[in-house]
Scaffold this motif. Structure first.
Motif, mmCIF file in Angstrom:
data_model
loop_
_atom_site.group_PDB
_atom_site.id
_atom_site.type_symbol
_atom_site.label_atom_id
_atom_site.label_comp_id
_atom_site.label_asym_id
_atom_site.label_seq_id
_atom_site.Cartn_x
_atom_site.Cartn_y
_atom_site.Cartn_z
ATOM 1 N N MET A 42 0.922 57.557 -19.648
ATOM 2 C CA MET A 42 0.445 56.178 -19.791
ATOM 3 C C MET A 42 -0.360 55.825 -18.562
ATOM 4 N N THR A 43 -1.632 55.393 -18.746
ATOM 5 C CA THR A 43 -2.525 55.046 -17.642
ATOM 6 C C THR A 43 -2.564 53.546 -17.485
ATOM 7 N N GLN A 44 -2.655 53.102 -16.225
ATOM 8 C CA GLN A 44 -2.742 51.683 -15.912
ATOM 9 C C GLN A 44 -4.200 51.283 -15.776
ATOM 10 N N SER A 45 -4.500 50.056 -16.192
ATOM 11 C CA SER A 45 -5.856 49.535 -16.064
ATOM 12 C C SER A 45 -6.138 49.238 -14.610
ATOM 13 N N PRO A 46 -7.358 49.506 -14.142
ATOM 14 C CA PRO A 46 -7.670 49.261 -12.734
ATOM 15 C C PRO A 46 -7.565 47.781 -12.410
ATOM 16 N N ALA A 47 -7.159 47.506 -11.162
ATOM 17 C CA ALA A 47 -6.998 46.114 -10.722
ATOM 18 C C ALA A 47 -8.353 45.423 -10.648
ATOM 19 N N ILE A 48 -8.358 44.154 -11.004
ATOM 20 C CA ILE A 48 -9.588 43.370 -10.977
ATOM 21 C C ILE A 48 -9.980 43.132 -9.524
ATOM 22 N N PRO A 49 -11.232 43.411 -9.132
ATOM 23 C CA PRO A 49 -11.621 43.227 -7.724
ATOM 24 C C PRO A 49 -11.594 41.750 -7.348
ATOM 25 N N LEU A 50 -11.207 41.502 -6.117
ATOM 26 C CA LEU A 50 -11.152 40.148 -5.573
ATOM 27 C C LEU A 50 -11.942 40.109 -4.279
ATOM 28 N N PRO A 51 -12.559 38.971 -3.959
ATOM 29 C CA PRO A 51 -13.254 38.855 -2.673
ATOM 30 C C PRO A 51 -12.255 38.844 -1.523
ATOM 31 N N PRO A 52 -12.724 39.030 -0.293
ATOM 32 C CA PRO A 52 -11.816 38.976 0.858
ATOM 33 C C PRO A 52 -11.157 37.595 0.978
ATOM 34 N N PRO A 53 -10.065 37.502 1.753
ATOM 35 C CA PRO A 53 -9.359 36.212 1.859
ATOM 36 C C PRO A 53 -10.244 35.069 2.349
ATOM 37 N N LYS A 54 -11.086 35.327 3.368
ATOM 38 C CA LYS A 54 -11.942 34.249 3.869
ATOM 39 C C LYS A 54 -12.942 33.803 2.807
ATOM 40 N N GLU A 55 -13.433 34.758 2.018
ATOM 41 C CA GLU A 55 -14.391 34.406 0.964
ATOM 42 C C GLU A 55 -13.703 33.595 -0.138
ATOM 43 N N ARG A 56 -12.424 33.884 -0.400
ATOM 44 C CA ARG A 56 -11.697 33.088 -1.398
ATOM 45 C C ARG A 56 -11.614 31.621 -0.978
ATOM 46 N N ARG A 57 -11.323 31.409 0.286
ATOM 47 C CA ARG A 57 -11.246 30.026 0.761
ATOM 48 C C ARG A 57 -12.626 29.358 0.736
ATOM 49 N N ARG A 58 -13.659 30.120 1.114
ATOM 50 C CA ARG A 58 -14.998 29.538 1.116
ATOM 51 C C ARG A 58 -15.430 29.143 -0.292
ATOM 52 N N LEU A 59 -15.127 30.001 -1.266
ATOM 53 C CA LEU A 59 -15.489 29.675 -2.641
ATOM 54 C C LEU A 59 -14.735 28.442 -3.141
ATOM 55 N N ARG A 60 -13.456 28.336 -2.754
ATOM 56 C CA ARG A 60 -12.695 27.154 -3.194
ATOM 57 C C ARG A 60 -13.262 25.881 -2.578
ATOM 58 N N GLU A 61 -13.570 25.925 -1.276
ATOM 59 C CA GLU A 61 -14.125 24.747 -0.621
ATOM 60 C C GLU A 61 -15.525 24.431 -1.145
ATOM 61 N N ALA A 62 -16.301 25.482 -1.496
ATOM 62 C CA ALA A 62 -17.627 25.236 -2.064
ATOM 63 C C ALA A 62 -17.525 24.568 -3.424
ATOM 64 N N GLY A 63 -16.451 24.855 -4.156
ATOM 65 C CA GLY A 63 -16.238 24.227 -5.441
ATOM 66 C C GLY A 63 -15.531 22.894 -5.365
ATOM 67 N N SER A 64 -15.302 22.394 -4.124
ATOM 68 C CA SER A 64 -14.649 21.086 -3.914
ATOM 69 C C SER A 64 -13.284 21.039 -4.591
ATOM 70 N N LEU A 65 -12.537 22.121 -4.460
ATOM 71 C CA LEU A 65 -11.194 22.199 -5.021
ATOM 72 C C LEU A 65 -10.179 22.302 -3.901
ATOM 73 N N THR A 66 -9.057 21.681 -4.090
ATOM 74 C CA THR A 66 -7.947 21.801 -3.152
ATOM 75 C C THR A 66 -7.061 22.978 -3.557
ATOM 76 N N GLN A 67 -6.181 23.355 -2.655
ATOM 77 C CA GLN A 67 -5.251 24.435 -2.975
ATOM 78 C C GLN A 67 -4.321 24.043 -4.116
ATOM 79 N N ALA A 68 -3.953 22.785 -4.177
ATOM 80 C CA ALA A 68 -3.087 22.327 -5.261
ATOM 81 C C ALA A 68 -3.795 22.427 -6.613
ATOM 82 N N GLN A 69 -5.100 22.109 -6.648
ATOM 83 C CA GLN A 69 -5.844 22.205 -7.904
ATOM 84 C C GLN A 69 -5.978 23.664 -8.349
ATOM 85 N N VAL A 70 -6.242 24.555 -7.394
ATOM 86 C CA VAL A 70 -6.324 25.976 -7.747
ATOM 87 C C VAL A 70 -4.975 26.479 -8.247
ATOM 88 N N ALA A 71 -3.903 26.052 -7.578
ATOM 89 C CA ALA A 71 -2.567 26.472 -8.000
ATOM 90 C C ALA A 71 -2.253 25.985 -9.401
#
Length: 362
Positions: A1-30
């Motif tokens: 049985m083969t596992q599907s490859p993990a979906i790529p994610l941006p680095p941690p700093k880029e994740r925060r930058r994208l959230r702030e660029a989208g005017s979203l808070t951490q609570a809204q993302v959660a």
């Protein structure tokens, strides 16, 4: 049985930058991903990474954030003004005053206490014990604030302390906790709470941390003081027990949603931060005075013992020993033949010498 490859994610700093660029808070993302705010903060700091369906939902949200950014409307050009002469020295930004210990404690309490009270209710099924557990945990945190303030995860420190107090087996001996509290009004909520309370405390705690709070498996194992395989085994058995009683909750996503709904239906309010800090200080003063009183009593007892103790060694009286050769003492009675003979001999020999005097009767 083969596992599907993990979906790529941006680095941690880029994740925060994208959230702030989208005017979203951490609570809204959660809320959109279906996790807690602490989990989103851990993802953005790089301490943990999402997995499974949460990783897929998080990656999809981050990929759609640039499209959700609304372009800024062009502002009307301001009338041209004469340029101001440059300042000789740049004006420094006013420094932000650091938070006092009380302010930092109040901020941590306001952020964690409401959610911790609801989590403790899922652990114990008791409303008053849930509030008491959270208050005692924060009282201990205030007493050890220099240690808690520099901890890597102060919220996790307080959560672990509150869970330990809530699951203490000594509560069963307290008179106020011998009788069960009224269950939730909704039948489905009652069934879920009953299924949770039937789990062993380690399984219940592991299930709440993983499927309720949203911690990953290594963090859950560390907080429950177990190895990662042991925590995984507890989680699987807890899910199997819940699914056996409530088949509709066999999906972890649905279980997470129902746990959040069950915790939010009860009106559980935590005390105000100043009240907790005051109670912690009062408790610390009480135990300090009790320790001082015990020390004074111990010193007084020691001084009295020294004052009344003997100053020299007194050997104990030896027990009596039987002396051999002494005829036993007999009671009065008739004389024996030997005694009669001896008496006659003594009487006849009293006048046998000039140095002896014998009384003469007149």
């Amino acid at each position: 049985m083969t596992q599907s490859p993990a979906i790529p994610l941006p680095p941690p700093k880029e994740r925060r930058r994208l959230r702030e660029a989208g005017s979203l808070t951490q609570a809204q993302v959660a809320e959109r991903v279906g996790v807690t705010r602490e989990t989103v903060r851990a993802w953005e700091s790089g301490r943990t990474n999402p997995r499974g369906r949460k990783r897929e939902a998080y990656a999809k949200l981050l990929g759609s954030l640039p499209e959700e950014v609304t372009p800024r409307q062009e502002e009307p050009a301001a009338p041209e003004q004469a340029p101001e002469p440059p300042a000789l020295t740049p004006e420094p930004d006013p420094p932000t005053p650091p938070l006092t210990p009380a302010q930092a404690f109040d901020a941590l309490y306001a952020f964690c206490a409401p959610a911790l009270v609801r989590q403790a209710y899922l652990l114990t099924g008791r409303r008053e014990l849930s509030r008491e557990s959270v208050e005692r945990a924060f009282q201990l945190a205030w007493q050890r604030w220099p240690e808690v303030a520099v901890d890597r995860d102060p919220a996790g420190w307080v959560r672990a302390t509150a869970y330990e107090y809530a699951l203490s087996p000594w509560h069963r001996f307290r008179p106020r906790y011998r009788h069960p509290e009224p269950p939730p009004a909704d039948a489905s909520d009652r069934a879920l709470l009953d299924a949770l309370l039937r789990l062993p405390p380690p399984y219940r705690r592991t299930l709440l941390l993983y499927d309720g709070v949203g911690l990953d498996l290594p963090e859950t194992a560390a907080e429950t003081e177990a190895s990662t395989p042991a925590a995984a085994g507890r989680l699987l058995r807890a899910r199997e027990a819940i699914a056996a009683r409530l088949p509709e909750l066999s999906d972890p996503v649905e279980l997470h949603r129902r746990l959040a709904e069950l915790a939010s239906t009860e009106r559980l309010r935590a005390a105000k931060p100043p009240t907790v800090r005051t109670g912690s200080e009062r408790r610390a003063r009480f135990w300090t005075r009790a320790a001082i009183a015990f020390t004074v009593a111990l010193i007084g007892t020691t001084a009295l013992t020294v004052r009344t103790a003997p100053t020299h060694y007194e050997p104990p009286i030896a027990p009596g020993a039987e002396i051999q050769g002494v005829p036993p003492r007999v009671a009065q009675g008739a004389l024996s033949e030997a005694e009669v003979e001896l008496r006659e001999k003594l009487r006849s020999g009293m006048t046998s010498g000039p140095e002896r005097l014998a009384p003469l009767s007149r």
